[in-house]
Design a protein around this motif. Structure first.
Motif, PDB file in Angstrom:
ATOM      1  N   UNK A   4       0.830  -1.203   0.000  1.00 44.14           N
ATOM      2  CA  UNK A   4       0.000   0.000   0.000  1.00 44.14           C
ATOM      3  C   UNK A   4       0.864   1.253   0.000  1.00 44.14           C
ATOM      4  N   UNK A   5       2.033   1.188   0.623  1.00 39.03           N
ATOM      5  CA  UNK A   5       2.935   2.339   0.646  1.00 39.03           C
ATOM      6  C   UNK A   5       3.467   2.652  -0.752  1.00 39.03           C
ATOM      7  N   UNK A   6       3.701   1.620  -1.572  1.00 38.93           N
ATOM      8  CA  UNK A   6       4.150   1.855  -2.947  1.00 38.93           C
ATOM      9  C   UNK A   6       3.119   2.681  -3.713  1.00 38.93           C
ATOM     10  N   UNK A   7       1.859   2.295  -3.591  1.00 35.92           N
ATOM     11  CA  UNK A   7       0.804   3.025  -4.292  1.00 35.92           C
ATOM     12  C   UNK A   7       0.622   4.429  -3.716  1.00 35.92           C
ATOM     13  N   UNK A   8       0.615   4.518  -2.417  1.00 37.32           N
ATOM     14  CA  UNK A   8       0.407   5.814  -1.764  1.00 37.32           C
ATOM     15  C   UNK A   8       1.523   6.807  -2.121  1.00 37.32           C
ATOM     16  N   UNK A   9       2.720   6.280  -2.364  1.00 37.40           N
ATOM     17  CA  UNK A   9       3.852   7.159  -2.626  1.00 37.40           C
ATOM     18  C   UNK A   9       4.027   7.564  -4.076  1.00 37.40           C
ATOM     19  N   UNK A  10       3.206   7.029  -4.973  1.00 32.77           N
ATOM     20  CA  UNK A  10       3.410   7.351  -6.395  1.00 32.77           C
ATOM     21  C   UNK A  10       2.996   8.799  -6.685  1.00 32.77           C
ATOM     22  N   UNK A  11       3.792   9.487  -7.529  1.00 33.13           N
ATOM     23  CA  UNK A  11       3.465  10.829  -7.977  1.00 33.13           C
ATOM     24  C   UNK A  11       3.784  10.964  -9.473  1.00 33.13           C
ATOM     25  N   UNK A  12       2.848  11.479 -10.233  1.00 33.79           N
ATOM     26  CA  UNK A  12       3.166  11.923 -11.594  1.00 33.79           C
ATOM     27  C   UNK A  12       3.926  13.239 -11.492  1.00 33.79           C
ATOM     28  N   UNK A  13       4.776  13.514 -12.479  1.00 33.67           N
ATOM     29  CA  UNK A  13       5.657  14.678 -12.376  1.00 33.67           C
ATOM     30  C   UNK A  13       5.614  15.530 -13.642  1.00 33.67           C
ATOM     31  N   UNK A  14       5.762  16.827 -13.442  1.00 35.71           N
ATOM     32  CA  UNK A  14       5.998  17.735 -14.552  1.00 35.71           C
ATOM     33  C   UNK A  14       7.509  17.920 -14.705  1.00 35.71           C
ATOM     34  N   UNK A  15       7.961  17.906 -15.960  1.00 43.40           N
ATOM     35  CA  UNK A  15       9.373  18.131 -16.232  1.00 43.40           C
ATOM     36  C   UNK A  15       9.498  19.097 -17.410  1.00 43.40           C
ATOM     37  N   UNK A  16      10.659  19.693 -17.528  1.00 44.54           N
ATOM     38  CA  UNK A  16      10.926  20.541 -18.695  1.00 44.54           C
ATOM     39  C   UNK A  16      11.151  19.651 -19.905  1.00 44.54           C
ATOM     40  N   UNK A  17      10.464  19.901 -21.015  1.00 44.50           N
ATOM     41  CA  UNK A  17      10.709  19.098 -22.215  1.00 44.50           C
ATOM     42  C   UNK A  17      12.052  19.425 -22.837  1.00 44.50           C
ATOM     43  N   UNK A  18      12.503  18.542 -23.698  1.00 45.28           N
ATOM     44  CA  UNK A  18      13.684  18.815 -24.512  1.00 45.28           C
ATOM     45  C   UNK A  18      13.244  19.607 -25.742  1.00 45.28           C
ATOM     46  N   UNK A  19      14.020  20.607 -26.097  1.00 43.64           N
ATOM     47  CA  UNK A  19      13.728  21.424 -27.268  1.00 43.64           C
ATOM     48  C   UNK A  19      14.959  21.454 -28.164  1.00 43.64           C
ATOM     49  N   UNK A  20      14.748  21.160 -29.442  1.00 41.76           N
ATOM     50  CA  UNK A  20      15.845  21.184 -30.406  1.00 41.76           C
ATOM     51  C   UNK A  20      15.371  21.913 -31.658  1.00 41.76           C
ATOM     52  N   UNK A  21      16.266  22.675 -32.279  1.00 44.14           N
ATOM     53  CA  UNK A  21      15.949  23.397 -33.506  1.00 44.14           C
ATOM     54  C   UNK A  21      16.568  22.688 -34.693  1.00 44.14           C
ATOM     55  N   UNK A  22      15.776  22.538 -35.746  1.00 46.33           N
ATOM     56  CA  UNK A  22      16.249  21.853 -36.953  1.00 46.33           C
ATOM     57  C   UNK A  22      15.583  22.488 -38.162  1.00 46.33           C
ATOM     58  N   UNK A  23      16.383  23.028 -39.060  1.00 43.04           N
ATOM     59  CA  UNK A  23      15.908  23.619 -40.316  1.00 43.04           C
ATOM     60  C   UNK A  23      14.770  24.619 -40.087  1.00 43.04           C
ATOM     61  N   UNK A  24      14.897  25.447 -39.053  1.00 42.52           N
ATOM     62  CA  UNK A  24      13.894  26.467 -38.794  1.00 42.52           C
ATOM     63  C   UNK A  24      12.678  25.992 -38.039  1.00 42.52           C
ATOM     64  N   UNK A  25      12.661  24.747 -37.600  1.00 43.53           N
ATOM     65  CA  UNK A  25      11.557  24.197 -36.824  1.00 43.53           C
ATOM     66  C   UNK A  25      12.006  23.965 -35.387  1.00 43.53           C
ATOM     67  N   UNK A  26      11.078  24.140 -34.479  1.00 46.87           N
ATOM     68  CA  UNK A  26      11.315  23.924 -33.054  1.00 46.87           C
ATOM     69  C   UNK A  26      10.623  22.625 -32.659  1.00 46.87           C
ATOM     70  N   UNK A  27      11.397  21.621 -32.269  1.00 44.10           N
ATOM     71  CA  UNK A  27      10.850  20.323 -31.901  1.00 44.10           C
ATOM     72  C   UNK A  27      10.847  20.222 -30.381  1.00 44.10           C
ATOM     73  N   UNK A  28       9.652  20.063 -29.813  1.00 40.77           N
ATOM     74  CA  UNK A  28       9.474  19.931 -28.365  1.00 40.77           C
ATOM     75  C   UNK A  28       9.179  18.458 -28.102  1.00 40.77           C
ATOM     76  N   UNK A  29      10.026  17.805 -27.310  1.00 36.45           N
ATOM     77  CA  UNK A  29       9.920  16.354 -27.190  1.00 36.45           C
ATOM     78  C   UNK A  29      10.236  15.904 -25.766  1.00 36.45           C
TER      79      UNK A  29
END
Length: 581
Positions: free
Chosen positions: A268-293
């Protein structure tokens, strides 16, 4: 010789890192990626809104559930909750509330991008010995079947997080379509019926799995109405109580009791302790396009960014197909090598992401590519990968206000662990196999891993999921795909096709190819290359290997000059639906 080659390679990367540092490149102490500057985008595009919406998913019931929620006044994020929950009911072979997901979201207000990490975690009692045979080889049964193979699910927490922070509607409203379909029933499509038939021997090991998937001892018949009242009840509890409806209380007790009774180690502690998280995405530029991944614990975004940085030094548009494929494959090869060596859960592992994402690092890798010859992948023992299968799902959404959601969800292998927790309707994942349970031994997808991806209590296993948003001066795409280790290369190829100006329908229909460093083969879908291209690649030293199964890509595009939305579901999945409304 293997060790000396590896030592030279690692020494070269250390020297390159030192050179980058002395040259003024910034390296984050915690390994977090730095955001790349955005390319020039029309100022009016930031405030532009399409005025209508588009959704592409692997099942028409899920796509329609998303539009149902939009019609109630919801936004793209409410629709994402509805689509994901509906897929849990109608496409359990690929995803569900017993698994996890990764999502790249774009909120139009404030022009903000965010990554949602709802990846599963290892239980506190995880013990690598449980996944190793007496001879030291990986125990595939423990890693892929039954409760020991299951990480603590992340999808319920991720859906609650999205609804509360970004949605407009209540969870009850967004989950209503999935609850209704689970309660009232639906007709399983051929792929679900085939998946149940494929896994019936393992499903028969678990009474609750038999009760759910093998009524009368057989998979559901064509045209039969299939109901899932236990999952409807679980979804109702989530709708009413949020996280508490799954990770605490009635559902949590049933999950833990079922897992422990079958030899698993959740608490029960495993389940109680779970958290979804927000993180900064990776951003890369290629041929004038911004890819957010996707950032770690996905390996996909790092690999895609590294490949695009390498390819930025070539003009692929001017190349004949053999030369273009040659450079793309060599970039794939090098990115997957780094995937194996460095990547893991950022909460547990310090990764040199600034090095891996640096254009200067890519310059060095590019210089190692010969113009007319394949580079052998000979530094690690050969490992044969299984067919990747489509045991993941992806959907893409753009709403009328320009909010976007790229969401890739999974239970890992087909039908996950095949283990249903009695009384919950929850089919558990088998994501523990995505850890490096035995260092430098391949998982079911043939991917190798190091101690960076070793299992530890509460740790997230590395993933190939690569939900992405591509933003250019006039065009935008929301893209992703299932497909195991081929997710990364399929999304990469889709991005390249979009940047080349192709439509959503053209992108999802393209034939595909894949290289993942080891095994040293180019997997090829039938019809990808003509005879001349195949011969040219063979003469360069490539081994081409046919592969029958590929991911079901779902893409939404927005042409901001014409304000036209386009949605396409992969033709390889007839029950999928890309819809503009």
């Amino acid at each position: 010789m293997i060790f000396s080659l590896r030592a030279v390679a690692l020494r070269g990367r250390v020297l390159l890192l030192a050179a980058l540092c002395s040259g003024g490149a910034a390296f984050a102490a915690d390994g977090a990626p730095r955001a790349a500057p955005a390319p020039a985008v029309n100022a009016a595009a930031i405030s532009q809104r399409p005025g209508h919406a588009a959704i592409a998913s692997a099942n028409f019931l899920a796509t329609n559930a998303g539009f149902e929620v939009l019609a109630k006044g919801g936004n793209a994020f409410d629709a994402a909750v509805a689509v994901a929950a509906t897929l849990s009911v109608v496409e359990p072979e690929s995803s569900g509330i017993g698994g996890g997901f990764m999502a790249v979201l774009h909120r139009a207000k404030g022009d903000r991008d965010v990554f949602i990490d709802a990846r599963e975690t290892a239980p506190a009692a995880v013990d690598r010995k449980d996944y190793v045979n007496a001879d030291g080889s990986p125990n595939r049964d423990a890693a892929l079947k039954g409760p020991l193979s299951a990480g603590i699910p992340g999808e319920p927490a991720g859906l609650v997080l999205i609804a509360k922070r970004y949605g407009r509607l209540s969870l009850q409203q967004s989950l209503a379509p999935a609850i209704r379909i689970a309660r009232d029933g639906f007709q399983p499509d051929p792929r679900l019926r085939d998946s149940i038939a494929e896994q019936k021997q393992d499903l028969r090991r678990w009474p609750a799995s038999v009760a759910k998937y093998l009524p009368n001892g057989k998979p559901p018949a064509e045209g039969a109405i299939w109901r899932d009242p236990d999952q409807a009840r679980t979804l109702e509890l989530i709708a009413a109580h949020g996280d508490d409806g799954f990770y605490r209380g009635e559902t949590a007790k049933k999950l833990v009791a079922a897992v422990q009774a079958a030899g698993g180690n959740w608490t029960l502690a495993d389940l109680d302790g779970y958290r979804a998280k927000e993180r900064a995405p990776i951003v890369v530029n290629y041929r004038g396009y911004r890819i957010v991944t996707a950032p770690p614990p996905s390996s996909g975004g790092v690999a895609i960014a590294e490949i695009l940085n390498i390819l930025s030094g070539f003009d692929l548009t001017r190349m004949a197909q053999p030369q273009r494929v040659h450079y793309i494959v060599e970039a794939m090869r090098r990115a997957f090598r780094d995937h194996n060596d460095y990547l893991g859960d950022p909460d547990f592992v310090t990764m040199p992401l600034d090095m891996l994402l640096s254009p200067f690092y890519a310059d060095g890798l590019r210089q190692s590519i010969l113009p007319d010859k394949a580079t052998p992948s000979s530094m690690l023992p050969r490992a044969e990968a299984s067919e990747p299968g489509m045991h993941t799902t992806h959907f893409s959404i753009i709403d009328a206000d320009g909010n976007m959601a790229a969401v890739t969800s999974t239970v890992n292998y087909v039908m996950g662990s095949t283990f249903v927790a009695a009384g919950t309707g929850v089919l558990l994942n088998d994501e523990m196999d995505d850890f490096a349970l035995v260092p430098n031994k391949p998982n079911v997808y043939g991917l190798l891993g190091s101690v960076a991806n070793a299992p530890k209590p509460g740790k997230r296993m590395l993933s190939s999921m690569s939900p992405s948003i591509v933003i250019g001066a006039d065009r935008t795409a929301v893209i992703g795909s299932p497909g195991g280790s081929t997710i990364i290369t399929q999304v990469l190829e889709g991005i390249l096709h979009f940047i080349d100006g192709e439509s959503a329908q053209q992108i999802v229909a393209h034939k595909r190819f894949h290289h993942q460093y080891m095994p040293d083969v180019v997997n090829v879908e039938q019809g990808t290359f003509d005879a001349a291209t195949s011969d040219a690649l063979t003469r360069m030293g490539y081994t081409l290997k046919p592969r029958a199964s590929w991911g079901f890509m779902n893409v939404v595009t927005w042409d901001r000059k014409t304000n036209q939305l386009d949605a396409a579901s992969d033709p390889r999945r007839p029950s999928g639906l890309g819809k503009v409304q």
